[in-house]
Design an enzyme around this catalytic site. Structure first.
Site, PDB file in Angstrom:
ATOM      1  N   LYS A 146     -12.282 -11.716 -45.514  1.00 41.87           N
ATOM      2  CA  LYS A 146     -11.074 -11.627 -46.352  1.00 41.87           C
ATOM      3  C   LYS A 146      -9.822 -11.851 -45.510  1.00 41.87           C
ATOM      4  CE  LYS A 146      -9.145  -7.485 -47.412  1.00 41.87           C
ATOM      5  NZ  LYS A 146      -7.693  -7.479 -47.174  1.00 41.87           N
ATOM      6  N   ASN A 147      -9.762 -11.181 -44.349  1.00 38.35           N
ATOM      7  CA  ASN A 147      -8.527 -11.255 -43.561  1.00 38.35           C
ATOM      8  C   ASN A 147      -8.341 -12.589 -42.852  1.00 38.35           C
ATOM      9  OD1 ASN A 147      -7.928  -8.746 -44.455  1.00 38.35           O
ATOM     10  ND2 ASN A 147      -8.308  -7.682 -42.513  1.00 38.35           N
ATOM     11  N   ARG A 154       0.101  -6.820 -50.879  1.00 39.27           N
ATOM     12  CA  ARG A 154       1.153  -6.726 -49.855  1.00 39.27           C
ATOM     13  C   ARG A 154       1.045  -7.833 -48.803  1.00 39.27           C
ATOM     14  NH1 ARG A 154       4.702  -3.344 -49.491  1.00 39.27           N
ATOM     15  NH2 ARG A 154       5.029  -3.826 -47.305  1.00 39.27           N
ATOM     16  N   CYS A 173      12.321  -0.633 -52.786  1.00 40.27           N
ATOM     17  CA  CYS A 173      13.052   0.322 -51.955  1.00 40.27           C
ATOM     18  C   CYS A 173      12.158   1.406 -51.365  1.00 40.27           C
ATOM     19  CB  CYS A 173      14.147   0.981 -52.776  1.00 40.27           C
ATOM     20  SG  CYS A 173      15.338  -0.223 -53.319  1.00 40.27           S
ATOM     21  N   ARG A 184      10.864  -1.698 -43.324  1.00 48.12           N
ATOM     22  CA  ARG A 184      10.210  -1.316 -42.080  1.00 48.12           C
ATOM     23  C   ARG A 184       8.816  -1.930 -41.853  1.00 48.12           C
ATOM     24  NH1 ARG A 184       6.627   1.991 -40.873  1.00 48.12           N
ATOM     25  NH2 ARG A 184       6.278   2.392 -38.673  1.00 48.12           N
ATOM     26  N   PRO A 185       7.927  -1.900 -42.835  1.00 46.02           N
ATOM     27  CA  PRO A 185       6.577  -2.393 -42.526  1.00 46.02           C
ATOM     28  C   PRO A 185       6.503  -3.889 -42.255  1.00 46.02           C
ATOM     29  CG  PRO A 185       6.587  -1.020 -44.490  1.00 46.02           C
ATOM     30  CD  PRO A 185       8.002  -1.329 -44.166  1.00 46.02           C
ATOM     31  N   ILE A 186       7.600  -4.621 -42.496  1.00 44.67           N
ATOM     32  CA  ILE A 186       7.578  -6.045 -42.132  1.00 44.67           C
ATOM     33  C   ILE A 186       8.681  -6.376 -41.131  1.00 44.67           C
ATOM     34  CG2 ILE A 186       6.399  -6.913 -44.213  1.00 44.67           C
ATOM     35  CD1 ILE A 186       9.276  -7.853 -45.103  1.00 44.67           C
ATOM     36  N   ASP A 187       9.216  -5.332 -40.495  1.00 45.29           N
ATOM     37  CA  ASP A 187      10.315  -5.585 -39.560  1.00 45.29           C
ATOM     38  C   ASP A 187       9.917  -6.545 -38.437  1.00 45.29           C
ATOM     39  OD1 ASP A 187       8.607  -3.674 -38.540  1.00 45.29           O
ATOM     40  OD2 ASP A 187      10.163  -2.387 -37.710  1.00 45.29           O
ATOM     41  N   LEU A 188       8.684  -6.444 -37.988  1.00 47.70           N
ATOM     42  CA  LEU A 188       8.245  -7.311 -36.878  1.00 47.70           C
ATOM     43  C   LEU A 188       8.125  -8.768 -37.332  1.00 47.70           C
ATOM     44  CD1 LEU A 188       5.512  -5.005 -35.281  1.00 47.70           C
ATOM     45  CD2 LEU A 188       7.945  -5.146 -34.741  1.00 47.70           C
ATOM     46  N   ASP A 193      -9.937  -0.640 -40.030  1.00 41.34           N
ATOM     47  CA  ASP A 193     -10.564  -0.960 -41.318  1.00 41.34           C
ATOM     48  C   ASP A 193     -12.005  -0.458 -41.416  1.00 41.34           C
ATOM     49  OD1 ASP A 193      -8.254  -2.151 -42.140  1.00 41.34           O
ATOM     50  OD2 ASP A 193      -8.960  -4.212 -41.962  1.00 41.34           O
ATOM     51  N   ILE A 211      -3.607   3.322 -35.914  1.00 40.94           N
ATOM     52  CA  ILE A 211      -2.931   2.121 -36.422  1.00 40.94           C
ATOM     53  C   ILE A 211      -2.045   2.440 -37.627  1.00 40.94           C
ATOM     54  CG2 ILE A 211      -3.231  -0.254 -37.260  1.00 40.94           C
ATOM     55  CD1 ILE A 211      -4.244   0.170 -34.379  1.00 40.94           C
ATOM     56  N   ARG A 264     -11.018  -5.854 -54.119  1.00 42.07           N
ATOM     57  CA  ARG A 264     -10.100  -6.629 -53.266  1.00 42.07           C
ATOM     58  C   ARG A 264     -10.823  -7.171 -52.033  1.00 42.07           C
ATOM     59  NH1 ARG A 264      -6.123  -3.426 -50.784  1.00 42.07           N
ATOM     60  NH2 ARG A 264      -5.689  -5.439 -49.873  1.00 42.07           N
TER      61      ARG A 264
HETATM   62  C1  UD1 Z   1      -3.946  -6.524 -41.055  1.00 42.19           C
HETATM   63  C2  UD1 Z   1      -5.150  -6.518 -41.964  1.00 42.19           C
HETATM   64  C3  UD1 Z   1      -5.553  -5.097 -42.295  1.00 42.19           C
HETATM   65  C4  UD1 Z   1      -5.755  -4.287 -41.018  1.00 42.19           C
HETATM   66  C5  UD1 Z   1      -4.556  -4.405 -40.090  1.00 42.19           C
HETATM   67  C6  UD1 Z   1      -4.790  -3.746 -38.737  1.00 42.19           C
HETATM   68  C7  UD1 Z   1      -4.887  -8.578 -43.232  1.00 42.19           C
HETATM   69  C8  UD1 Z   1      -4.641  -9.213 -44.550  1.00 42.19           C
HETATM   70  N1  UD1 Z   1      -4.806  -7.228 -43.190  1.00 42.19           N
HETATM   71  O1  UD1 Z   1      -2.885  -5.910 -41.770  1.00 42.19           O
HETATM   72  O2  UD1 Z   1      -6.776  -5.138 -43.047  1.00 42.19           O
HETATM   73  O3  UD1 Z   1      -5.940  -2.928 -41.349  1.00 42.19           O
HETATM   74  O4  UD1 Z   1      -4.251  -5.796 -39.862  1.00 42.19           O
HETATM   75  O5  UD1 Z   1      -5.918  -4.285 -38.135  1.00 42.19           O
HETATM   76  O6  UD1 Z   1      -5.183  -9.238 -42.251  1.00 42.19           O
HETATM   77  N2  UD1 Z   1       3.897  -2.592 -38.723  1.00 42.19           N
HETATM   78  C9  UD1 Z   1       5.237  -2.358 -38.658  1.00 42.19           C
HETATM   79  N3  UD1 Z   1       6.085  -3.416 -38.823  1.00 42.19           N
HETATM   80  C10 UD1 Z   1       5.632  -4.683 -39.056  1.00 42.19           C
HETATM   81  C11 UD1 Z   1       4.257  -4.900 -39.124  1.00 42.19           C
HETATM   82  C12 UD1 Z   1       3.394  -3.837 -38.955  1.00 42.19           C
HETATM   83  O7  UD1 Z   1       5.669  -1.229 -38.461  1.00 42.19           O
HETATM   84  O8  UD1 Z   1       6.461  -5.590 -39.204  1.00 42.19           O
HETATM   85  C13 UD1 Z   1       2.939  -1.475 -38.575  1.00 42.19           C
HETATM   86  C14 UD1 Z   1       2.159  -1.227 -39.863  1.00 42.19           C
HETATM   87  O9  UD1 Z   1       2.888  -0.395 -40.751  1.00 42.19           O
HETATM   88  C15 UD1 Z   1       0.904  -0.594 -39.328  1.00 42.19           C
HETATM   89  C16 UD1 Z   1       0.673  -1.318 -38.007  1.00 42.19           C
HETATM   90  O10 UD1 Z   1       1.945  -1.853 -37.640  1.00 42.19           O
HETATM   91  O11 UD1 Z   1       1.110   0.769 -39.071  1.00 42.19           O
HETATM   92  C17 UD1 Z   1      -0.403  -2.400 -38.052  1.00 42.19           C
HETATM   93  O12 UD1 Z   1      -0.013  -3.392 -38.903  1.00 42.19           O
HETATM   94  P1  UD1 Z   1      -0.491  -4.912 -38.792  1.00 42.19           P
HETATM   95  O13 UD1 Z   1      -1.310  -5.157 -37.587  1.00 42.19           O
HETATM   96  O14 UD1 Z   1       0.714  -5.744 -39.007  1.00 42.19           O
HETATM   97  O15 UD1 Z   1      -1.434  -4.991 -40.062  1.00 42.19           O
HETATM   98  P2  UD1 Z   1      -1.386  -6.035 -41.241  1.00 42.19           P
HETATM   99  O16 UD1 Z   1      -1.162  -7.403 -40.735  1.00 42.19           O
HETATM  100  O17 UD1 Z   1      -0.510  -5.519 -42.323  1.00 42.19           O
END
Ligand code: UD1
Length: 422
Positions: free
Chosen positions: A22-23, A92, A116, A121-125, A305, A327, A397
């Site tokens: 899937k990923n 997401r 909101c 934050r979760p996509i800040d990177l 996962d 994580i 999913r």
């Molecule tokens: C991907 C996988 C998901 C897996 C995860 C970690 C897909 C579709 N999903 O999710 O199944 O659990 O990798 O192996 O491939 N974070 C931030 N800011 C960011 C991005 C991430 O703070 O901009 C944090 C997240 O909230 C989380 C951590 O970093 O706590 C890991 O996230 P990330 O490696 O980005 O996971 P995903 O790509 O969302």
């Protein structure tokens, strides 16, 4: 409303096949947007997340065909550069389209799932990586828009090895002048799969699977064909299932290298593992041993996962096991569902202590999320009696017709449509 009815303790055994990852397939389908031509992608699982992604591709103007496990995406004409709320809310990880779409069209606007409550934050990177390449970002409270400014290849240093941010950085730099270097890139096999797919179409991406990825810009990508790697998380689900049900399973379509970080706790629990070409046999002992400490880490660490399913297996081990989730915050929501079966788990912050019990009983439980749902299903398969598992859309999913796969190895599991609740 559908639910799963599971009659636990049926004898399991035989062969089970792992689907495509899937990923991998999700970012690869987003990557197909970069190709002015046809992407023929083999070994695609039929999952709800994949179906949502195909809807997004069609909305953007791509033509999509499906022939069994092969998806054919013709992105010769991309006519849209925004993705509406209804599609983004479903998944997401569709944020991955931001890099792909802005690369292809020069501008991309995506509704931010969760708005909101979740914030930026979760996509800040992801956003910092795009900004570093010269893209201009704006946010109107609902949509994030990204436009080409003075873009050029650059050096991106990720403070954390985020999978999605690494993928967005790759997708947004393929066409840039010069060289982009991603430092502290995530090393998950699915990133290498995305890079292999893009390289087969003419991209120049080196070092995917290492923590330094180098992308030399190219002008265009052309039609290609690619086979998606096997899903290591699905494979680990069947390993946990074998462990908790004391079974012997022959798991087909696995990549041993990708699976290596998952293997140590299974040895520690006393399982015997036999490697074959693209397959793995696992034979569980009569009583599982505890695992001293398992810590989730970015690849090549133990995957977050796979944590929920391993926790399920440990609920019947001899002694107490420690799980540290590093994580995601709050990734133990499945623990309270497992406790409904009689499991003994205490959670404090990012540590869970699993005290093994001798037996589990049937119950009504719900899927808290995708992998938490898989954990609940395997717990039910080891519990005495008939259990009902609700909220199974989470499982759909990431697992293709889970009841069909598990029935094939002897599980008594049925998907039931609850007419009254329709
Ligand atoms: C991907 C996988 C998901 C897996 C995860 C970690 C897909 C579709 N999903 O999710 O199944 O659990 O990798 O192996 O491939 N974070 C931030 N800011 C960011 C991005 C991430 O703070 O901009 C944090 C997240 O909230 C989380 C951590 O970093 O706590 C890991 O996230 P990330 O490696 O980005 O996971 P995903 O790509 O969302």
């Amino acid at each position: 409303m559908e639910y799963l009815e599971i009659n636990g303790k049926a004898k399991l055994g035989g062969e089970i096949e792992v689907h495509g990852a899937k990923n991998s397939v999700l970012p690869i389908l987003a990557g197909a947007v970069l190709i002015r031509g046809t992407s023929v992608i083999h070994n695609c699982p039929d999952l709800s997340d994949v179906r949502v992604t195909l809807e997004i591709l069609k909305h953007l103007g791509a033509k999509v065909e499906k022939e069994r496990r092969t998806l054919i995406v013709d992105a010769s004409n991309i006519t849209e550069n925004s993705i509406p709320e209804v599609m983004m809310k479903e998944m997401r990880s569709s944020i991955i389209f931001l890099g792909a779409l802005v690369s292809r069209t020069g501008k991309a606007c995506l509704f931010l799932p969760g708005g909101c409550d979740i914030g930026l934050r979760p996509i800040d990177l992801h956003l910092k990586a795009l900004e570093r390449l010269g893209y201009k970002l704006s946010f109107d409270g609902r949509n994030i828009c990204c436009e080409k400014g003075k873009v050029k290849g650059s050096r991106i240093v990720l403070p954390f090895e985020s999978v999605g941010a690494t993928e967005n950085a790759i997708l947004s730099s393929v066409f840039l002048d010069g060289t982009t270097t991603i430092i502290n890139a995530a090393r998950e096999p699915e990133i290498e799969d995305l890079a292999n797919f893009l390289n087969s179409a003419g991209a120049d991406i080196k070092g995917a699977s290492t923590s330094v990825i180098v992308i030399n810009g190219t002008n265009s990508l052309s039609s290609t064909e690619h086979t998606v790697i096997p899903d290591r998380i699905e494979a680990s689900t069947y390993m946990s299932l074998a462990a908790i049900t004391k079974s012997e399973l022959y798991i087909k379509n696995v990549n041993h290298i990708h699976l290596a970080p998952v293997v140590p706790p299974f040895y520690e629990m006393g399982c015997a593992l036999f490697a074959y070409e693209n397959a793995l046999k696992i034979k569980a002992p009569k009583k599982l041993r505890r695992v001293k400490l398992i810590q989730t880490r970015a690849y090549p660490g133990f995957p977050t996962d796979s944590q929920a399913m391993l926790m399920a297996a440990l609920t019947v081990a001899n002694g107490s096991s420690l799980i540290e989730e590093n994580i995601f915050e709050n990734r133990f929501r499945h623990a309270s569902e497992l406790m409904k079966f009689g499991a003994d788990i205490s959670v404090q912050s990012k540590i869970a202590v699993v005290h093994g019990v001798n037996s589990l009983h049937s119950t009504k439980a719900e899927c808290t999320d995708l992998r938490g749902g898989a954990a609940v299903v395997i717990e039910a398969l080891a519990a005495e009696g008939k259990s009902h598992i609700t909220n199974i859309h989470h499982i759909d999913r990431g697992y293709e017709k889970i009841e069909k796969s598990l029935s094939s190895i002897g599980a008594e599991i049925k998907r039931i449509k609850n007419e009254e609740e329709c």
